[in-house]
Design a protein around this motif. Structure first.
Motif, PDB file in Angstrom:
ATOM      1  N   LEU A   4       0.860  -1.160   0.000  1.00  0.00           N
ATOM      2  CA  LEU A   4       0.000   0.000   0.000  1.00  0.00           C
ATOM      3  C   LEU A   4       0.904   1.221   0.000  1.00  0.00           C
ATOM      4  CD1 LEU A   4      -2.616  -1.036   2.656  1.00  0.00           C
ATOM      5  CD2 LEU A   4      -2.865  -1.096   0.206  1.00  0.00           C
ATOM      6  N   ASN A   5       0.975   1.817  -1.165  1.00  0.00           N
ATOM      7  CA  ASN A   5       1.795   3.009  -1.268  1.00  0.00           C
ATOM      8  C   ASN A   5       1.082   4.017  -2.151  1.00  0.00           C
ATOM      9  OD1 ASN A   5       2.176   1.981  -3.785  1.00  0.00           O
ATOM     10  ND2 ASN A   5       4.281   1.314  -3.419  1.00  0.00           N
ATOM     11  N   ILE A   6       1.772   5.031  -2.552  1.00  0.00           N
ATOM     12  CA  ILE A   6       1.199   6.150  -3.286  1.00  0.00           C
ATOM     13  C   ILE A   6       0.734   5.749  -4.675  1.00  0.00           C
ATOM     14  CG2 ILE A   6       3.319   7.072  -4.244  1.00  0.00           C
ATOM     15  CD1 ILE A   6       1.035   9.365  -2.666  1.00  0.00           C
ATOM     16  N   GLN A  11      -3.426   5.128  -8.930  1.00  0.00           N
ATOM     17  CA  GLN A  11      -4.198   4.212  -9.774  1.00  0.00           C
ATOM     18  C   GLN A  11      -5.689   4.335  -9.475  1.00  0.00           C
ATOM     19  OE1 GLN A  11      -2.608   0.301  -9.272  1.00  0.00           O
ATOM     20  NE2 GLN A  11      -0.910   0.655 -10.696  1.00  0.00           N
ATOM     21  N   LEU A  12      -6.018   4.505  -8.182  1.00  0.00           N
ATOM     22  CA  LEU A  12      -7.433   4.699  -7.832  1.00  0.00           C
ATOM     23  C   LEU A  12      -7.954   6.012  -8.397  1.00  0.00           C
ATOM     24  CD1 LEU A  12      -7.774   3.451  -4.158  1.00  0.00           C
ATOM     25  CD2 LEU A  12      -8.949   2.593  -6.153  1.00  0.00           C
ATOM     26  N   VAL A  13      -7.178   7.069  -8.280  1.00  0.00           N
ATOM     27  CA  VAL A  13      -7.589   8.362  -8.836  1.00  0.00           C
ATOM     28  C   VAL A  13      -7.704   8.249 -10.345  1.00  0.00           C
ATOM     29  CG1 VAL A  13      -6.858  10.760  -9.166  1.00  0.00           C
ATOM     30  CG2 VAL A  13      -6.665   9.696  -6.926  1.00  0.00           C
ATOM     31  N   ASN A  14      -6.735   7.603 -10.982  1.00  0.00           N
ATOM     32  CA  ASN A  14      -6.758   7.414 -12.426  1.00  0.00           C
ATOM     33  C   ASN A  14      -7.993   6.596 -12.829  1.00  0.00           C
ATOM     34  OD1 ASN A  14      -5.933   7.518 -15.054  1.00  0.00           O
ATOM     35  ND2 ASN A  14      -4.444   5.861 -14.871  1.00  0.00           N
TER      36      ASN A  14
END
Length: 139
Positions: A4-6, A11-14
């Motif tokens: 769990l990193n940035i 990827q979630l925002v994308n």
């Protein structure tokens, strides 16, 4: 294992941006097209139902008129048959009357001829008897 990193956040925002853009560019227009198409199909189905009900009404009206025409034809046929029977009875009655008249005339003529012949024979009998008496007396 899953880190769990940035990058997961990016990827979630994308992913959400892609869903948002796809929603604006593809999903909404397709939904609108589908809604319009469903509306048109519903209208066409309503018109088809309307045409079907009109056709059923016309068929019922046609069948009622056909039944009425058959009934009228039956009545006309019966009236014609009755008129024919009446005319036939009139013609037969006239023919019978004419036959009776002809028979009566023939009988009357025969009686007249028989009476005339009988009178002629009576006159001849008297004449023949006087001749016969003259011959008997002379002989």
């Amino acid at each position: 294992m899953l880190d769990l990193n940035i990058t997961l956040l990016f990827q979630l925002v994308n992913f959400f941006i892609a869903i948002f853009v796809l929603n604006i560019l593809l999903i909404r227009p397709i939904r609108d097209i589908i809604k319009k198409r469903n509306g048109v199909m519903d209208n066409l189905a309503g018109e088809a139902d309307n045409f079907e009900s009109q056709a059923a009404e016309r068929l019922a009206s046609y069948e009622a008129e056909l039944a009425r025409a058959r009934q009228d034809a039956g009545l006309a046929r019966e009236e014609g048959r009755n008129a024919g029977l009446t005319e036939q009875q009139g013609i037969v009655g006239e023919a019978q009357k004419s036959a009776r008249d002809i028979l009566a005339d023939t009988r009357r003529n025969l009686r007249e001829q028989a009476d005339a012949t009988l009178n002629e024979l009576r006159n001849q009998v008297g004449e023949y008897s006087s001749r016969l008496a003259d011959r008997l007396i002379k002989s």
